[in-house]
Design an enzyme around this catalytic site. Structure first.
Site, PDB file in Angstrom:
ATOM      1  NE  ARG A  14     -61.797 -70.342 114.830  1.00  0.00           N
ATOM      2  CZ  ARG A  14     -62.765 -70.852 113.752  1.00  0.00           C
ATOM      3  NH1 ARG A  14     -62.544 -71.952 113.403  1.00  0.00           N
ATOM      4  NH2 ARG A  14     -62.831 -69.460 113.195  1.00  0.00           N
ATOM      5  CG  ASP A  15     -61.678 -69.410 110.401  1.00  0.00           C
ATOM      6  OD1 ASP A  15     -60.792 -70.447 110.143  1.00  0.00           O
ATOM      7  OD2 ASP A  15     -61.886 -69.050 110.197  1.00  0.00           O
ATOM      8  CG  HIS A 206     -64.974 -64.807 109.884  1.00  0.00           C
ATOM      9  ND1 HIS A 206     -64.192 -64.986 110.881  1.00  0.00           N
ATOM     10  CD2 HIS A 206     -64.931 -65.652 108.564  1.00  0.00           C
ATOM     11  CE1 HIS A 206     -63.956 -66.465 111.284  1.00  0.00           C
ATOM     12  NE2 HIS A 206     -63.948 -66.568 109.496  1.00  0.00           N
ATOM     13  CG  HIS A 208     -62.722 -67.652 105.401  1.00  0.00           C
ATOM     14  ND1 HIS A 208     -62.104 -68.577 105.218  1.00  0.00           N
ATOM     15  CD2 HIS A 208     -63.487 -67.342 106.385  1.00  0.00           C
ATOM     16  CE1 HIS A 208     -62.068 -68.837 106.390  1.00  0.00           C
ATOM     17  NE2 HIS A 208     -63.335 -68.307 107.067  1.00  0.00           N
ATOM     18  CB  CYS A 239     -64.173 -73.775 106.948  1.00  0.00           C
ATOM     19  SG  CYS A 239     -65.295 -74.529 107.453  1.00  0.00           S
ATOM     20  CG  ASN A 248     -60.383 -66.149 108.319  1.00  0.00           C
ATOM     21  OD1 ASN A 248     -59.536 -67.659 108.705  1.00  0.00           O
ATOM     22  ND2 ASN A 248     -61.025 -66.148 108.835  1.00  0.00           N
TER      23      ASN A 248
HETATM   24  P1  HMG Z   1     -71.731 -85.136 117.395  1.00  0.00           P
HETATM   25  O1  HMG Z   1     -71.296 -85.904 116.671  1.00  0.00           O
HETATM   26  O2  HMG Z   1     -73.514 -84.595 116.543  1.00  0.00           O
HETATM   27  O3  HMG Z   1     -71.673 -84.552 118.718  1.00  0.00           O
HETATM   28  O4  HMG Z   1     -71.365 -83.824 116.739  1.00  0.00           O
HETATM   29  P2  HMG Z   1     -72.410 -85.841 119.703  1.00  0.00           P
HETATM   30  O5  HMG Z   1     -72.347 -84.530 121.103  1.00  0.00           O
HETATM   31  O6  HMG Z   1     -73.135 -87.448 119.306  1.00  0.00           O
HETATM   32  O7  HMG Z   1     -71.316 -86.639 120.281  1.00  0.00           O
HETATM   33  C1  HMG Z   1     -70.521 -87.279 119.726  1.00  0.00           C
HETATM   34  C2  HMG Z   1     -68.507 -86.962 120.217  1.00  0.00           C
HETATM   35  O8  HMG Z   1     -68.158 -85.924 120.044  1.00  0.00           O
HETATM   36  C3  HMG Z   1     -68.730 -87.682 121.650  1.00  0.00           C
HETATM   37  O9  HMG Z   1     -67.330 -88.229 121.825  1.00  0.00           O
HETATM   38  C4  HMG Z   1     -69.165 -86.535 122.159  1.00  0.00           C
HETATM   39  O10 HMG Z   1     -68.498 -86.806 123.460  1.00  0.00           O
HETATM   40  C5  HMG Z   1     -67.231 -85.523 121.414  1.00  0.00           C
HETATM   41  P3  HMG Z   1     -67.285 -90.306 121.837  1.00  0.00           P
HETATM   42  O11 HMG Z   1     -68.588 -90.327 123.424  1.00  0.00           O
HETATM   43  O12 HMG Z   1     -67.900 -90.510 120.544  1.00  0.00           O
HETATM   44  O13 HMG Z   1     -66.677 -90.798 122.297  1.00  0.00           O
HETATM   45  N1  HMG Z   1     -67.685 -83.926 122.156  1.00  0.00           N
HETATM   46  C6  HMG Z   1     -66.783 -83.329 121.356  1.00  0.00           C
HETATM   47  N2  HMG Z   1     -65.974 -83.790 122.204  1.00  0.00           N
HETATM   48  C7  HMG Z   1     -65.077 -82.531 122.725  1.00  0.00           C
HETATM   49  N3  HMG Z   1     -65.075 -80.905 122.613  1.00  0.00           N
HETATM   50  C8  HMG Z   1     -66.556 -81.213 122.314  1.00  0.00           C
HETATM   51  C9  HMG Z   1     -67.953 -82.393 121.817  1.00  0.00           C
HETATM   52  N4  HMG Z   1     -68.719 -82.677 121.681  1.00  0.00           N
HETATM   53  C10 HMG Z   1     -69.211 -83.786 122.114  1.00  0.00           C
HETATM   54  N5  HMG Z   1     -67.295 -79.521 122.376  1.00  0.00           N
HETATM   55  C11 HMG Z   1     -70.147 -81.426 117.357  1.00  0.00           C
HETATM   56  C12 HMG Z   1     -71.428 -82.857 117.079  1.00  0.00           C
HETATM   57  C13 HMG Z   1     -71.027 -79.781 117.088  1.00  0.00           C
HETATM   58  C14 HMG Z   1     -69.570 -81.847 118.462  1.00  0.00           C
HETATM   59  C15 HMG Z   1     -69.561 -81.286 116.240  1.00  0.00           C
HETATM   60  O14 HMG Z   1     -69.989 -81.140 114.922  1.00  0.00           O
HETATM   61  C16 HMG Z   1     -68.138 -80.352 116.072  1.00  0.00           C
HETATM   62  O15 HMG Z   1     -67.573 -80.670 116.907  1.00  0.00           O
HETATM   63  N6  HMG Z   1     -68.307 -80.157 115.498  1.00  0.00           N
HETATM   64  C17 HMG Z   1     -67.478 -78.536 115.203  1.00  0.00           C
HETATM   65  C18 HMG Z   1     -67.619 -78.123 113.288  1.00  0.00           C
HETATM   66  C19 HMG Z   1     -65.837 -77.055 113.471  1.00  0.00           C
HETATM   67  O16 HMG Z   1     -64.754 -77.220 114.286  1.00  0.00           O
HETATM   68  N7  HMG Z   1     -65.818 -76.344 112.332  1.00  0.00           N
HETATM   69  C20 HMG Z   1     -65.206 -75.937 112.059  1.00  0.00           C
HETATM   70  C21 HMG Z   1     -65.248 -74.330 113.359  1.00  0.00           C
HETATM   71  S1  HMG Z   1     -66.392 -73.124 112.449  1.00  0.00           S
HETATM   72  C22 HMG Z   1     -65.169 -72.552 110.828  1.00  0.00           C
HETATM   73  O17 HMG Z   1     -64.799 -72.431 111.044  1.00  0.00           O
HETATM   74  C23 HMG Z   1     -66.311 -71.128 110.596  1.00  0.00           C
HETATM   75  C24 HMG Z   1     -66.146 -69.769 111.391  1.00  0.00           C
HETATM   76  O18 HMG Z   1     -64.891 -69.459 110.733  1.00  0.00           O
HETATM   77  C25 HMG Z   1     -67.003 -68.228 110.427  1.00  0.00           C
HETATM   78  C26 HMG Z   1     -66.851 -69.121 109.170  1.00  0.00           C
HETATM   79  O19 HMG Z   1     -65.646 -68.707 108.192  1.00  0.00           O
HETATM   80  O20 HMG Z   1     -68.145 -69.462 108.383  1.00  0.00           O
HETATM   81  C27 HMG Z   1     -66.162 -69.819 112.762  1.00  0.00           C
HETATM   82 MG    MG Z   2     -64.257 -68.973 109.434  1.00  0.00          MG
END
Ligand code: HMG
Ligand code: MG
Length: 298
Positions: A14-15, A206, A208, A239, A248
């Site tokens: 995933r990450d 966690h 990086h 990310c 990571n």
């Molecule tokens: P948004 O645009 O505010 O969401 O995004 P919304 O509710 O307004 O929906 C907009 C559109 O997104 C809609 O589709 C929804 O259906 C769709 P449309 O009608 O425009 O076609 N949608 C989704 N589709 C699939 N799965 C879902 C989903 N939710 C809404 N769950 C949202 C808000 C949170 C969804 C968006 O910002 C997002 O997906 N963000 C994810 C970002 C991400 O994945 N970042 C990387 C992971 S975090 C990380 O790596 C850090 C970590 O490793 C720890 C660290 O190192 O810090 C964990």
């Molecule tokens: Mg991470």
């Protein structure tokens, strides 16, 4: 005295892969997950049910979850930012769902498009649904040591999100150095502060490795009693909302250090080395794991 055993959460599928520009086929991700479960990991972060517009690489998550060979006792986790993500994770038979917030307001906006307070409100329904369906619930806190948008992040703001995630019912909470800027003493300060809010046995590090400090920060965390660590095979990753941040800490490097310290992980390093070479060959670049490359060359 250091912990006698630690849990390593493998986050490479995933990450590690989420930031790859070219789509990695579900079959390759599946093969990677299977190799990793074969190495003995009890916890593999295999999927993210997030918006494919935000993170296109994770769009195959359901296919991967459907195709993997599930090793009994292994927890396969999925990121779930909202109920749409939770429903997908439930359908995909995830064992653990991960709500992911931030200790930095600026990063919260960039990564999940809402404030910290709004994110907690959203996570509340995910948390309740997880409990109702008997799934494990993990909370992840990004930018606990620094933020690419707002700079400094105080231990108090980390403690605040730890408390809120605890109150949501998290079984485990990750303290994440998203951009790899932390150093050892700072790591201990933040971990000790977090441990005043939540059981130290269920706090995870966690890290990086952007600034090459991750292994030192893990050792520093061991010294204060943290016994859960996240790592990524071959040091894959970054990310998409933290520009310039590298992967990571490499799993092979962590395992090599743990073996040297006599700390049990239950994981077969040789199999992880092979998995690291497999995915690096697929991606067409050298593994970022120093120990992995050294062992593969033997
Ligand atoms: P948004 O645009 O505010 O969401 O995004 P919304 O509710 O307004 O929906 C907009 C559109 O997104 C809609 O589709 C929804 O259906 C769709 P449309 O009608 O425009 O076609 N949608 C989704 N589709 C699939 N799965 C879902 C989903 N939710 C809404 N769950 C949202 C808000 C949170 C969804 C968006 O910002 C997002 O997906 N963000 C994810 C970002 C991400 O994945 N970042 C990387 C992971 S975090 C990380 O790596 C850090 C970590 O490793 C720890 C660290 O190192 O810090 C964990
Ligand atoms: Mg991470």
């Amino acid at each position: 005295i250091l912990p006698k055993q630690v849990k390593i959460v493998e986050v490479g599928p995933r990450d590690g892969l989420q930031n790859e520009k070219e789509s990695v086929p579900a079959a390759v991700k599946t093969a990677l997950v299977n190799r990793l479960s074969g190495a003995g990991f009890r916890n593999i972060e295999a999927a993210a049910f997030v918006s494919p517009k935000w993170v296109p690489q994770m769009a195959t998550s359901a296919d991967v979850m459907a195709a993997i060979d599930r090793r009994p006792g292994t927890i396969y986790s999925a990121l779930t930012p909202n109920m749409q993500g939770f429903d997908a994770a439930l359908a995909a038979r995830a064992d653990e769902v991960v709500i992911f917030g931030s200790a930095s307001e600026a990063f919260s906006q960039k990564n999940i498009n809402c404030s910290i307070a709004e994110s907690i409100a959203r996570f509340d329904s995910v948390a309740q649904a997880a409990k109702q369906h008997g799934l494990r619930l993990r909370g992840s806190i990004s930018c606990a040591f620094g933020c690419p948008y707002q700079g400094e992040v105080s231990p108090e703001s980390v403690a605040d999100v730890v408390r809120r995630m605890r109150d949501l019912g998290c079984d485990e909470i990750d303290i994440a150095d998203t951009i790899g800027v932390a150093t050892a003493r700072q790591t201990q300060t933040v971990m000790e502060r977090a441990a005043r809010e939540f059981s130290i046995d269920a706090l995870a590090g966690h890290f990086h490795d952007t600034y090459g400090q991750a292994l030192a920060n893990i050792y520093a965390s061991l010294e204060v009693g943290i016994s859960i660590y996240h790592s990524s095979v071959a040091g894959l990753g970054g990310c998409p909302y933290a520009k310039g941040a590298t992967g990571n800490i490499a799993t092979e490097d962590v395992l090599y250090m743990m073996e040297g310290l006599g700390i049990e992980t239950g994981i077969d390093l040789d199999i992880v080395v092979d998995a690291g070479q497999f995915i690096s060959q697929f991606l067409g670049r050298k593994s970022a794991s120093r120990a992995g490359n050294a062992l593969a060359a033997k």
